[in-house]
Design an enzyme around this catalytic site. Structure first.
Site, PDB file in Angstrom:
ATOM      1  N   TYR A   1       3.264  35.168  36.764  1.00 45.78           N
ATOM      2  CA  TYR A   1       3.517  33.792  36.345  1.00 45.78           C
ATOM      3  C   TYR A   1       2.633  32.779  37.075  1.00 45.78           C
ATOM      4  CZ  TYR A   1       7.716  35.651  34.074  1.00 45.78           C
ATOM      5  OH  TYR A   1       8.582  36.354  33.289  1.00 45.78           O
TER       6      TYR A   1
ATOM      7  N   LYS B   1       5.813  49.295  38.706  1.00 41.66           N
ATOM      8  CA  LYS B   1       5.160  50.203  37.757  1.00 41.66           C
ATOM      9  C   LYS B   1       3.893  50.743  38.412  1.00 41.66           C
ATOM     10  CE  LYS B   1       5.605  50.873  33.769  1.00 41.66           C
ATOM     11  NZ  LYS B   1       6.123  52.085  33.053  1.00 41.66           N
TER      12      LYS B   1
ATOM     13  N   ASP C   1      10.850  50.140  33.973  1.00 45.23           N
ATOM     14  CA  ASP C   1      11.424  50.450  32.664  1.00 45.23           C
ATOM     15  C   ASP C   1      12.573  51.440  32.791  1.00 45.23           C
ATOM     16  OD1 ASP C   1       9.530  52.306  33.498  1.00 45.23           O
ATOM     17  OD2 ASP C   1       8.787  52.733  31.487  1.00 45.23           O
TER      18      ASP C   1
ATOM     19  N   ASP D   1      12.495  38.920  36.113  1.00 48.47           N
ATOM     20  CA  ASP D   1      12.902  38.050  35.015  1.00 48.47           C
ATOM     21  C   ASP D   1      13.587  38.869  33.921  1.00 48.47           C
ATOM     22  OD1 ASP D   1      13.208  35.901  33.340  1.00 48.47           O
ATOM     23  OD2 ASP D   1      11.076  35.475  33.109  1.00 48.47           O
TER      24      ASP D   1
ATOM     25  N   ASP E   1      18.128  39.496  33.348  1.00 48.33           N
ATOM     26  CA  ASP E   1      18.834  39.150  32.117  1.00 48.33           C
ATOM     27  C   ASP E   1      19.600  40.352  31.564  1.00 48.33           C
ATOM     28  OD1 ASP E   1      17.985  36.579  32.270  1.00 48.33           O
ATOM     29  OD2 ASP E   1      16.902  36.552  30.369  1.00 48.33           O
TER      30      ASP E   1
END
Length: 369
Positions: A142, A193, A226, A250, A254
């Protein structure tokens, strides 16, 4: 009576509605002589753009920097879809995080017993869930450079965002996670990752080294981001503290939020480093949910996440842990009585408004003090 300066940024959409319920609670504590909260208000997001042409003004940034803590409601909405990218409502929130170096985002995911059936998962998978996701907040994709869209000609363009982390950024967020785990169930799951991203390789190396040097007593495991998402919906209670980067944090936060049944239930804290001289830290507290413009002004918003964020403020900024516990207990008491806003109504015969929920939590607090 201790006095604390709160800088309140209600923001957009349902932000002002849920913030109003927190202001009632702060006023009650002040009236009871428990602690004095001096509230100053400012503008952020679309509200700031409408008033000043920017997502947060320089004056409000100065006031945010001077406050003991910041409370923020929500930003954004379709009204500002055409605003230039650098002036969009979310830019105000990103600037607060970056300029105040609020690098550690804490997002608890707690399933209250009365709401176990509100989750899309089976009760046995979710009942008793109590985990904390620690997200690095001021680095990564970001904020990395270059961040641009380039015209290649012939009708083609290239969009670039850069994922970048340095050792110190990973160490400081890792340290927050390990220290939190020591106060909880003593387990940290680090997610990245490393199989496809060099930043993930570095992340894993730094976390392993930090663990060996300072936190060998804490259980550490590693998961690909993941795979962690899959495990969150498969067996969420295996997690205690999850630590990860800005992008994956992020997304995963959620997922973790929805395990509990509603984004309207979960608070968050964004913390800076502790000042060696004062012992204080910059901090911003906000609900996980967004501005929900579709229900703004209708009295349908759930204020519990905003109230819980104030509870986190009491705990992490002001050292008022017992008062924060009372807020959490009051929320649990109200839910156990069957009171529900529309987002957590489920099969309940009726729901209550934003103001009614706020009043119910306040009355439960009043009974406990």
């Amino acid at each position: 009576m201790a006095s604390y300066k709160l800088f309140v940024l209600p923001g957009d959409g349902i932000g002002p509605e849920v913030m109003a319920e927190v202001e009632k609670i702060a006023a009650f504590f002040t009236q009871q002589g428990i602690a004095k909260f001096e509230i100053e208000k400012g503008l952020v997001g679309g509200a700031a753009y409408d008033a000043h042409g920017v997502s947060i003004s320089e004056d409000d940034m100065k006031r945010a920097d001077a406050a003991d803590a910041i409370l923020l409601g929500a930003v954004g909405g379709p009204k500002w879809d055409g605003v230039p990218y650098d002036l969009r409502p979310e830019a105000g929130l990103l600037r607060l995080r970056k300029d105040l170096v609020l690098f550690a985002n804490l997002r608890p995911a707690i399933c209250y017993p009365a709401l176990a059936d509100a989750s899309s998962l089976k009760r046995e998978l979710i009942d008793g869930l109590d985990m904390m996701l620690v997200r690095e907040l001021t680095g990564g994709l970001y904020f990395g450079s270059p961040k641009e869209i380039t015209d290649l000609g012939n009708g083609q363009k290239r969009g670039v965002d850069t994922q970048s982390y340095e050792t110190y950024e990973i160490e400081r967020i890792g340290r927050v996670a390990f220290e939190l785990a020591r106060k909880r169930r003593n387990k940290v799951t680090s997610c990245e990752k490393h199989n496809v991203m060099k930043s993930g390789v570095l992340w894993r190396e730094v976390i392993i080294d930090l663990h060996k040097r300072e936190f060998a007593d804490v259980e550490l495991e590693h998961q690909l981001a993941d795979a962690c998402g899959m495990q969150l919906v498969r067996r969420p209670k295996q997690f205690d503290v999850i630590v990860t980067d800005n992008l994956f944090g992020d997304l995963l936060s959620d997922v973790a939020a929805m395990l509990t049944g509603s984004l309207g239930m979960l608070p968050s804290a964004s913390l800076g480093a502790i000042d060696a001289k004062t012992g204080l830290r910059k901090a911003l507290y906000e609900p996980v949910h967004g501005s929900a413009p579709d229900i703004a002004g209708k009295g349908l918003a759930n204020p519990i996440a905003m109230i819980g964020s104030f509870g986190m403020c009491l705990r992490y900024s002001f050292g008022l842990g017992e008062l924060a516990d009372k807020i959490e207990t009051a929320i649990a008491t109200v839910l156990a009585k069957g009171l529900r806003t529309a987002d957590i109504k489920g099969d309940a015969p009726s729901s209550i408004s934003t103001v009614q929920m706020g009043n119910a939590v306040l009355e439960a607090l009043r009974a406990s003090i």
